[in-house]
Design a protein around this motif. Structure first.
Motif, PDB file in Angstrom:
ATOM      1  N   ARG A  32      39.941  64.640  11.609  1.00 57.14           N
ATOM      2  CA  ARG A  32      39.172  65.841  11.992  1.00 57.14           C
ATOM      3  C   ARG A  32      39.902  66.554  13.122  1.00 57.14           C
ATOM      4  O   ARG A  32      40.549  65.922  13.957  1.00 57.14           O
ATOM      5  CB  ARG A  32      37.799  65.452  12.509  1.00 57.14           C
ATOM      6  CG  ARG A  32      36.886  64.894  11.463  1.00 57.14           C
ATOM      7  CD  ARG A  32      35.531  64.688  12.076  1.00 57.14           C
ATOM      8  NE  ARG A  32      34.635  64.082  11.105  1.00 57.14           N
ATOM      9  CZ  ARG A  32      33.403  63.762  11.358  1.00 57.14           C
ATOM     10  NH1 ARG A  32      32.898  63.980  12.569  1.00 57.14           N
ATOM     11  NH2 ARG A  32      32.633  63.244  10.446  1.00 57.14           N
ATOM     12  N   ARG A  74      40.138  68.804  16.601  1.00 56.22           N
ATOM     13  CA  ARG A  74      39.377  68.763  17.859  1.00 56.22           C
ATOM     14  C   ARG A  74      38.507  69.994  17.954  1.00 56.22           C
ATOM     15  O   ARG A  74      38.872  71.070  17.533  1.00 56.22           O
ATOM     16  CB  ARG A  74      40.330  68.707  19.029  1.00 56.22           C
ATOM     17  CG  ARG A  74      41.066  67.401  19.071  1.00 56.22           C
ATOM     18  CD  ARG A  74      41.815  67.297  20.331  1.00 56.22           C
ATOM     19  NE  ARG A  74      42.381  65.953  20.415  1.00 56.22           N
ATOM     20  CZ  ARG A  74      42.742  65.381  21.519  1.00 56.22           C
ATOM     21  NH1 ARG A  74      42.637  66.039  22.639  1.00 56.22           N
ATOM     22  NH2 ARG A  74      43.222  64.179  21.520  1.00 56.22           N
ATOM     23  N   ARG A  75      37.389  69.843  18.601  1.00 51.60           N
ATOM     24  CA  ARG A  75      36.469  70.974  18.759  1.00 51.60           C
ATOM     25  C   ARG A  75      36.658  71.652  20.064  1.00 51.60           C
ATOM     26  O   ARG A  75      36.896  71.235  21.079  1.00 51.60           O
ATOM     27  CB  ARG A  75      35.042  70.510  18.640  1.00 51.60           C
ATOM     28  CG  ARG A  75      34.735  70.034  17.264  1.00 51.60           C
ATOM     29  CD  ARG A  75      33.290  69.689  17.176  1.00 51.60           C
ATOM     30  NE  ARG A  75      33.050  69.065  15.905  1.00 51.60           N
ATOM     31  CZ  ARG A  75      31.875  68.832  15.415  1.00 51.60           C
ATOM     32  NH1 ARG A  75      30.832  69.148  16.098  1.00 51.60           N
ATOM     33  NH2 ARG A  75      31.746  68.252  14.267  1.00 51.60           N
TER      34      ARG A  75
END
Length: 93
Positions: free
Chosen positions: A90, A92-93
């Motif tokens: 995923r 990174r936010r």
């Protein structure tokens, strides 16, 4: 036939039976009166009782200690591990 109760009486405690069978004390507590095959092979390999004494239903003739030793050294079949595809990373936010 040597039963679980007879083994406990001969060896003194469920913990001693577990040590002889190469399993845990809790596993011995879950046995019925008949010693499981794998444990019977391990106990017979130590030479105090024969496979015939422990499991006459499976070993009708007295089995020599050499055969019991060989049976205990036979590798156990292993189950193949399931293949799991890699999980996508995923961001990174």
């Amino acid at each position: 036939m040597i039963t679980k109760t007879a083994l406990i009486a001969a060896l003194g405690s469920p913990a001693a039976v577990a040590a002889e069978a190469g399993c845990s004390r809790q596993a011995v507590a879950q046995w019925g009166e008949v010693v499981p095959l794998r444990s019977a092979v391990r106990i017979a390999a130590r030479g105090r009782w024969s496979l015939h004494q422990l499991r006459p239903d499976l070993f009708p003739a007295a089995t020599s200690p050499a055969i019991a030793r060989e049976a205990s050294m036979t590798p156990q079949p292993t189950r193949p591990r399931p293949h799991h595809p890699p999980v996508p990373a995923r961001g990174r936010r």
